[in-house]
Design a protein around this motif. Sequence first.
Motif, PDB file in Angstrom:
ATOM      1  N   ALA A  55      67.483   8.651  33.661  1.00  0.00           N
ATOM      2  CA  ALA A  55      66.249   7.981  33.367  1.00  0.00           C
ATOM      3  C   ALA A  55      66.326   7.307  31.917  1.00  0.00           C
ATOM      4  O   ALA A  55      65.950   5.851  31.895  1.00  0.00           O
ATOM      5  N   THR A  56      66.778   7.992  30.943  1.00  0.00           N
ATOM      6  CA  THR A  56      66.914   7.421  29.717  1.00  0.00           C
ATOM      7  C   THR A  56      67.844   6.401  29.505  1.00  0.00           C
ATOM      8  O   THR A  56      67.752   5.434  28.760  1.00  0.00           O
ATOM      9  N   ALA A  57      68.969   6.582  30.087  1.00  0.00           N
ATOM     10  CA  ALA A  57      70.060   5.458  30.391  1.00  0.00           C
ATOM     11  C   ALA A  57      69.331   4.139  30.549  1.00  0.00           C
ATOM     12  O   ALA A  57      69.644   3.210  30.036  1.00  0.00           O
ATOM     13  N   VAL A  58      68.655   4.030  31.769  1.00  0.00           N
ATOM     14  CA  VAL A  58      68.010   2.823  32.279  1.00  0.00           C
ATOM     15  C   VAL A  58      67.094   2.332  31.200  1.00  0.00           C
ATOM     16  O   VAL A  58      66.991   1.183  30.888  1.00  0.00           O
ATOM     17  N   ALA A  59      66.465   3.416  30.761  1.00  0.00           N
ATOM     18  CA  ALA A  59      65.423   2.994  29.865  1.00  0.00           C
ATOM     19  C   ALA A  59      66.027   2.240  28.450  1.00  0.00           C
ATOM     20  O   ALA A  59      65.436   1.282  28.079  1.00  0.00           O
ATOM     21  N   LEU A  60      66.936   2.978  28.156  1.00  0.00           N
ATOM     22  CA  LEU A  60      67.626   2.306  27.037  1.00  0.00           C
ATOM     23  C   LEU A  60      68.308   1.030  27.132  1.00  0.00           C
ATOM     24  O   LEU A  60      67.966  -0.014  26.461  1.00  0.00           O
ATOM     25  N   VAL A  61      68.654   0.773  28.299  1.00  0.00           N
ATOM     26  CA  VAL A  61      69.115  -0.790  28.878  1.00  0.00           C
ATOM     27  C   VAL A  61      67.773  -1.628  28.836  1.00  0.00           C
ATOM     28  O   VAL A  61      68.052  -2.773  28.199  1.00  0.00           O
ATOM     29  N   MET A  62      66.753  -1.206  29.302  1.00  0.00           N
ATOM     30  CA  MET A  62      65.422  -2.133  29.042  1.00  0.00           C
ATOM     31  C   MET A  62      64.776  -2.037  27.827  1.00  0.00           C
ATOM     32  O   MET A  62      64.884  -3.327  27.432  1.00  0.00           O
ATOM     33  N   LEU A  63      65.282  -1.306  26.986  1.00  0.00           N
ATOM     34  CA  LEU A  63      64.755  -1.313  25.520  1.00  0.00           C
ATOM     35  C   LEU A  63      65.624  -2.415  24.720  1.00  0.00           C
ATOM     36  O   LEU A  63      65.066  -3.363  24.175  1.00  0.00           O
ATOM     37  N   VAL A  64      67.031  -2.214  25.269  1.00  0.00           N
ATOM     38  CA  VAL A  64      67.867  -3.271  24.299  1.00  0.00           C
ATOM     39  C   VAL A  64      67.705  -4.668  24.633  1.00  0.00           C
ATOM     40  O   VAL A  64      67.527  -5.630  24.049  1.00  0.00           O
ATOM     41  N   PRO A  82      61.059   0.395  35.753  1.00  0.00           N
ATOM     42  CA  PRO A  82      60.083   1.400  35.352  1.00  0.00           C
ATOM     43  C   PRO A  82      59.971   2.364  36.671  1.00  0.00           C
ATOM     44  O   PRO A  82      60.000   3.555  36.456  1.00  0.00           O
ATOM     45  N   LEU A  83      60.114   1.855  37.986  1.00  0.00           N
ATOM     46  CA  LEU A  83      60.111   2.850  39.063  1.00  0.00           C
ATOM     47  C   LEU A  83      61.226   3.665  39.056  1.00  0.00           C
ATOM     48  O   LEU A  83      61.099   4.586  39.463  1.00  0.00           O
ATOM     49  N   VAL A  84      62.454   2.923  38.906  1.00  0.00           N
ATOM     50  CA  VAL A  84      63.532   3.741  38.986  1.00  0.00           C
ATOM     51  C   VAL A  84      63.600   4.689  37.830  1.00  0.00           C
ATOM     52  O   VAL A  84      64.152   5.902  38.235  1.00  0.00           O
ATOM     53  N   ILE A  85      63.104   4.653  36.662  1.00  0.00           N
ATOM     54  CA  ILE A  85      62.998   5.511  35.827  1.00  0.00           C
ATOM     55  C   ILE A  85      62.270   6.704  36.186  1.00  0.00           C
ATOM     56  O   ILE A  85      62.642   8.032  36.342  1.00  0.00           O
ATOM     57  N   VAL A  86      61.103   6.325  36.751  1.00  0.00           N
ATOM     58  CA  VAL A  86      60.089   7.406  37.184  1.00  0.00           C
ATOM     59  C   VAL A  86      60.825   8.256  38.410  1.00  0.00           C
ATOM     60  O   VAL A  86      60.754   9.522  38.397  1.00  0.00           O
ATOM     61  N   THR A  87      61.400   7.543  39.204  1.00  0.00           N
ATOM     62  CA  THR A  87      62.057   8.282  40.368  1.00  0.00           C
ATOM     63  C   THR A  87      63.206   9.191  39.774  1.00  0.00           C
ATOM     64  O   THR A  87      63.375  10.317  40.222  1.00  0.00           O
ATOM     65  N   LYS A  88      64.081   8.565  38.760  1.00  0.00           N
ATOM     66  CA  LYS A  88      64.850   9.504  38.561  1.00  0.00           C
ATOM     67  C   LYS A  88      64.260  10.688  37.687  1.00  0.00           C
ATOM     68  O   LYS A  88      65.063  11.881  37.732  1.00  0.00           O
ATOM     69  N   LEU A  89      63.249  10.600  36.979  1.00  0.00           N
ATOM     70  CA  LEU A  89      62.595  11.718  36.186  1.00  0.00           C
ATOM     71  C   LEU A  89      62.144  12.769  37.414  1.00  0.00           C
ATOM     72  O   LEU A  89      62.360  14.172  37.059  1.00  0.00           O
ATOM     73  N   LYS A  92      68.743  11.287  23.656  1.00  0.00           N
ATOM     74  CA  LYS A  92      68.919  11.695  25.028  1.00  0.00           C
ATOM     75  C   LYS A  92      69.895  11.254  25.727  1.00  0.00           C
ATOM     76  O   LYS A  92      70.681  11.954  26.458  1.00  0.00           O
ATOM     77  N   SER A  93      69.977   9.933  25.691  1.00  0.00           N
ATOM     78  CA  SER A  93      71.031   9.056  26.716  1.00  0.00           C
ATOM     79  C   SER A  93      72.375   9.453  26.159  1.00  0.00           C
ATOM     80  O   SER A  93      73.555   9.176  26.577  1.00  0.00           O
ATOM     81  N   ALA A  94      72.234   9.783  24.888  1.00  0.00           N
ATOM     82  CA  ALA A  94      73.791  10.007  24.278  1.00  0.00           C
ATOM     83  C   ALA A  94      74.495  11.388  24.495  1.00  0.00           C
ATOM     84  O   ALA A  94      75.647  11.431  24.294  1.00  0.00           O
ATOM     85  N   THR A  95      73.427  12.068  25.425  1.00  0.00           N
ATOM     86  CA  THR A  95      74.265  13.467  25.893  1.00  0.00           C
ATOM     87  C   THR A  95      74.955  12.806  26.882  1.00  0.00           C
ATOM     88  O   THR A  95      75.880  13.816  27.384  1.00  0.00           O
ATOM     89  N   MET A  96      75.041  11.775  27.679  1.00  0.00           N
ATOM     90  CA  MET A  96      75.921  11.291  28.562  1.00  0.00           C
ATOM     91  C   MET A  96      77.154  10.754  28.160  1.00  0.00           C
ATOM     92  O   MET A  96      77.028  10.410  26.963  1.00  0.00           O
ATOM     93  N   THR A  97      78.316  10.921  28.882  1.00  0.00           N
ATOM     94  CA  THR A  97      79.610  10.528  28.483  1.00  0.00           C
ATOM     95  C   THR A  97      79.422   8.931  28.860  1.00  0.00           C
ATOM     96  O   THR A  97      78.818   8.573  29.510  1.00  0.00           O
ATOM     97  N   TRP A  98      80.383   8.196  28.070  1.00  0.00           N
ATOM     98  CA  TRP A  98      80.416   6.827  28.335  1.00  0.00           C
ATOM     99  C   TRP A  98      80.419   6.447  29.832  1.00  0.00           C
ATOM    100  O   TRP A  98      79.896   5.497  30.456  1.00  0.00           O
ATOM    101  N   PRO A  99      81.390   7.016  30.418  1.00  0.00           N
ATOM    102  CA  PRO A  99      81.480   6.693  31.805  1.00  0.00           C
ATOM    103  C   PRO A  99      80.532   6.759  32.661  1.00  0.00           C
ATOM    104  O   PRO A  99      80.104   6.096  33.676  1.00  0.00           O
ATOM    105  N   ALA A 100      79.894   7.903  32.448  1.00  0.00           N
ATOM    106  CA  ALA A 100      78.848   8.179  33.270  1.00  0.00           C
ATOM    107  C   ALA A 100      77.477   7.476  32.914  1.00  0.00           C
ATOM    108  O   ALA A 100      76.899   6.810  34.047  1.00  0.00           O
ATOM    109  N   PHE A 101      77.300   7.129  31.689  1.00  0.00           N
ATOM    110  CA  PHE A 101      76.489   6.048  31.218  1.00  0.00           C
ATOM    111  C   PHE A 101      76.587   4.841  32.192  1.00  0.00           C
ATOM    112  O   PHE A 101      75.550   4.254  32.515  1.00  0.00           O
ATOM    113  N   TRP A 102      77.658   4.327  31.803  1.00  0.00           N
ATOM    114  CA  TRP A 102      78.207   2.994  32.731  1.00  0.00           C
ATOM    115  C   TRP A 102      77.791   3.145  34.022  1.00  0.00           C
ATOM    116  O   TRP A 102      77.382   2.107  34.758  1.00  0.00           O
TER     117      TRP A 102
END
Lengths: 360, 274
Positions: free
Chosen positions: B244-253, B229-236, B39-49
């Motif tokens: 949301a998934t971008a932040v989640a991915l960072v947390m995951l890694v 996690p609150l930021v993720i929920v807020t984004k959702l 899901k987060s891969a749907t973002m472009t790299w600059p957008a993700f960053w």
Amino acid sequence: MSIEVVNIAKTFHTFRALRGVSLKIEAGELVALLGPSGSGKTTLLRIIAGLEQPDEGSGPILFDGEEMGHRAVGERQVGFVFQHYALFRHMTVFENVAFGLRVRPRKTRPTDAEVAEKVHALLRLVHLDSLFDRYPSQLSGGQRQRVALARSLAVEPKVLLLDEPFGALDAKVRQELRRWLRRLHDDIGVTSVFVTHDQEEALEVADRIVVMNEGTIEQVGTPDEVFHRPATEFVMKFLGNVNLFHGRVGGGKVQFAGVSADVPEGSVEDGAPLLSARVFVRPHELDLSLTPAGRGSFPAKVTRIHSAGPVVRLELEAETGEQVFAHIDHLRFQALGLSEGSRVFLLPRDLKLFTEDFSV
Amino acid sequence: MKSRLQRRSVLPGFGLTMGFTLMYLSLIVLIPLSGLVLKSATMTWPAFWSTITEDRVLASLRLSFGGALIAATVNAVFGFVVAWVLVRYRFPGRRLVDALIDLPFALPTAVSGIALTAVYAPTGWLGRPLAALGIQAAYTPLGVVIAMTFVGLPFVVRTLQPALEDLDVEIEEAAASLGAGRFQAFVRVLLPALLPSLLTGFALAFSRAVGEYGSVIFIAGTTKTEIAPLVIVTKLEQYDYAGATAVALVMLVASFGLLFGINLLQRWSRRQHA
């Protein structure tokens, strides 16, 4: 350093582990505390070490006449070897042995070079110098035991205390290690006390043996004394196999198993009335013959033969019904031509008797 | 490698159980997580960053991981004391205290969050005396750390207890007979023996604190004390799924990296121990 304990008692909840024990151990001796489990031998050892406090009202614990009772274990200058070694598993052999040196107060703490020199000397003493960088889990039981010993010697103890030092080892290693311990003791000469429940071990290694039972000392003596001149029935029974006969004693004679024998000197007072007695004969002190051998011999039937071993062990049944064990050498066995069911005559060469009124 | 796989075991069914383990792990863990990555891969790299370097996101990540590290450290120290007392001493009410330890496990997190907030609010039982000292607990990073500590405590206590019980008394007696004082025996002998369990408890308490949502959000409150996690929920809630998934991915890694590091530490301390 000599050790003396006076009237030591110890109670765990309601169990009286020691009931007023007094003992003196001379400097340089190797003494065995021998007894069955629950006899208080380990408790006595731990009290000498300072790992356990005796009950209120117990007498002093003296090292060379100096009272030790109020000192903590670390201040008594004892080396203690635990039954299960209690090695520090996260340290190498080297670090285990060095531990006692590294925890010294800064003022008396040796430098690293001094520690290394001392540890390697100790490891050479216990023949483990090549394994100095191993962890305890990589060693055999006998090797761990020797590390434990080297570790306790590192603090230059005045007294070495060993709790069942060979208890957890297999028979062969055990025999080797106990001979080695004896030689080591002769080399370094530190006063040593070890606990064992194995009478053979005590007889082989110790200068003197303290036989304990139910929190009291039954007898203290050299291996010869306790084996050949047991003071009590318990010592007789605990040090090796015995045959027990119920008999009567009086007028200088003892009657048992249908025979009459002279009373051994000193075991019953002259002129004592007729008393019932318990007669003990060790299996190797019975002579076998095919014909009656004088008044002292009594008939029996061979019920079982175990001939694999250094001696032939026979199970017999006396005509009076008692089961009797006899050990004879192989030559004698072949000369007699015995088989199961054979009828033989048994002649005790030696016997010990204890009269019933010897109340304990 | 081949020979290691083929090594015979007396237990049958290696193939079956291994196959099941892989399938189960895939279904329960890997597939949902890879969904996250996709899901987060749907973002472009600059957008993700730019999403993950946003001030608000960075602050929340800092609070989440920093708070969790502090909470896990606090738990490692005081959980150790609690486990020590429960194992080493017999006192009236010991079983009751022992049962209390599990409560943070059992309570719904929202309940503990509300309870903590009520107690630490400036008008609460503990909040009032703290406020008198000039310390505000609720609605500050301190409150976040308190909530994270609360939920993490059982992990440290429960992993240390069996290790403490297994510890041979003879080891301490040996140290004492060699002249070590209580403190030296503790530092040189006991602590190293307990280190693997302590690290496990620390890792569990840390992961729980990083992932904690329910009990933290009530006491956290304002935007300044947002956790990740609150930021993720807020984004959702703002339908920004990719963000949301971008932040989640960072947390995951980050979580994986930290846990992997702790695992390595554990391996190292356990190997010395074997």
